[in-house]
Every structure is written in C-alpha cells, then in structure tokens.
Design an enzyme around this catalytic site. Structure first.
Site, PDB file in Angstrom:
ATOM      1  CG  ASP A 132      27.040 -10.546  -2.110  1.00  0.00           C
ATOM      2  OD1 ASP A 132      26.153  -9.906  -2.707  1.00  0.00           O
ATOM      3  OD2 ASP A 132      26.870 -11.049  -0.986  1.00  0.00           O
ATOM      4  NE  ARG A 134      23.520 -10.673  -1.580  1.00  0.00           N
ATOM      5  CZ  ARG A 134      23.399 -11.617  -0.652  1.00  0.00           C
ATOM      6  NH1 ARG A 134      22.196 -12.010  -0.262  1.00  0.00           N
ATOM      7  NH2 ARG A 134      24.472 -12.158  -0.109  1.00  0.00           N
TER       8      ARG A 134
END
Length: 208
Positions: A132, A134
C-alpha cells in the site's frame, strides 16, 4: 504537524451528480493549489455544513468506479459514501491514488498474478511494489484548506485514521462502511481483513 505545507482552494464549482441507480444529489467540487504530491485530487462537498463533518478518503479506482468491476468493492463504496455524506454533511476526498498508489497498469499486472492464486498484497510484493503506497498528506492539506480539523472518518481501514492523526487531524470516530461482497471479490475482501486489519466481518464475506 505544524510544518505541513499550506494548500489553498483553487476553484469551487457546483456539479449535480446522478448515479446509475437513479440517486441524484447536488455537490460542490473543489480543486486546490500547492498540494504536496502535485496530483489533481478533488474534494466533493455534500450536504449541509456540519460541526463535525463526515469524511471519506476514496482512492481512485478506474475499474471499479467507472466500469463497475466486481473484483473490488470500490464502486459500491463510492456510491454509498456520497449518499451517507450528503445526508450528514461533509466531504468526499477523491484521491488520485489508483491501485493503492501503484498506478493502473501495475494494478492490472497484479490482477493477473491474483488470477494465478496470489492475494492482492502478495501480488504487489511479487511485482516489487509496496503493498500500500498511499500517503494522505495531500488529503490533510485539503481538509485544512476547507477548515475541517475535526472529523468523523468513513472507512474500514485503520491506516487512514493512523495517518490522519499523525498529521494532527482530530478524528473523533471511525465509521464503518457497508460490506459489498460479490462472487469475484471475496478473496480481496478477506485479504484486507487478514493482512491490514480492515474492520469487515469475516463471517459475512461469503456469497450464496
């Protein structure tokens, strides 16, 4: 985080929204200057102003949001979030972070590996990519530019709350989204629970 660069509102424009199921609502779309990642994120302001707005940080998903892919739950989450925020008052931050930040082509490459048996996180790792990638710094800039420092966060993902709090956003409560299981996304949803502690009930992640 006192040294967070300040972003400012660039444009506000009223946009009536209509979804495929007939739901419609008036929204105000807001663009920004000086976001740290240089991406064209947009805030969708919905409903009446609230002392503690309901906020959804929704990462862009072309396959789910636009084409209705059943391999994820992004499209139904987006639709649900718009109505719930409109009813309560708040903002949906539409963040240009396709594929948990790895981009569209890499996401589709990861899909191909998932077809061979890897879960969504293992597929990213096999491609040499973060599980991930982000970062929500720009989202915090957007919230502060809108004057939203205390919020209720609409998410099942504890990492979103953790990142916002680390950047000095007062998250009063984390509000769960619905469960949108299909025949095609059960492994994806289960992986989110088992790998990154998403607050989805495993007992509901079956179809039929």
């Amino acid at each position: 985080m006192s040294d967070l660069p300040v972003a400012s509102v660039r444009t506000r424009v009223n946009v009536p929204l209509t979804f495929a199921d007939g739901y419609s609502v008036d929204a105000q779309m807001v663009t920004f200057r000086d976001l740290v990642d240089g991406r064209e994120h947009v805030a969708v302001v919905l409903g009446e102003a609230s002392a503690v707005p309901l906020v959804r940080m929704h990462s862009e998903c072309l396959t789910g949001d636009v084409f209705g892919s059943a391999r994820c739950d992004c499209g139904p989450q987006l639709r649900e979030a718009v109505e719930r925020i409109a009813d309560r008052g708040g903002v949906l931050l539409y963040l240009r972070q396709e594929g948990r930040g790895i981009g569209l082509y890499n996401k589709l490459d990861a899909y191909a590996l998932q077809d061979d048996g890897l879960d969504t996180y293992a597929a990213n790792t096999a491609l040499g990519l973060p599980q991930d990638a982000r970062d929500y710094t720009a989202a915090v800039q957007m919230l502060k530019a809108l004057g939203m420092n205390r919020i209720d966060l609409l998410t099942n993902n504890p990492d979103k709350e953790t990142q916002l709090k680390a950047l000095s956003v007062d998250v009063r409560a984390r509000v769960a989204t619905g469960v949108f299981a299909t025949d095609h996304n059960i492994p994806y949803l289960r992986a989110k629970v088992l790998q990154t502690r998403h607050t989805l009930p495993l007992t509901e992640l079956t179809v039929g």
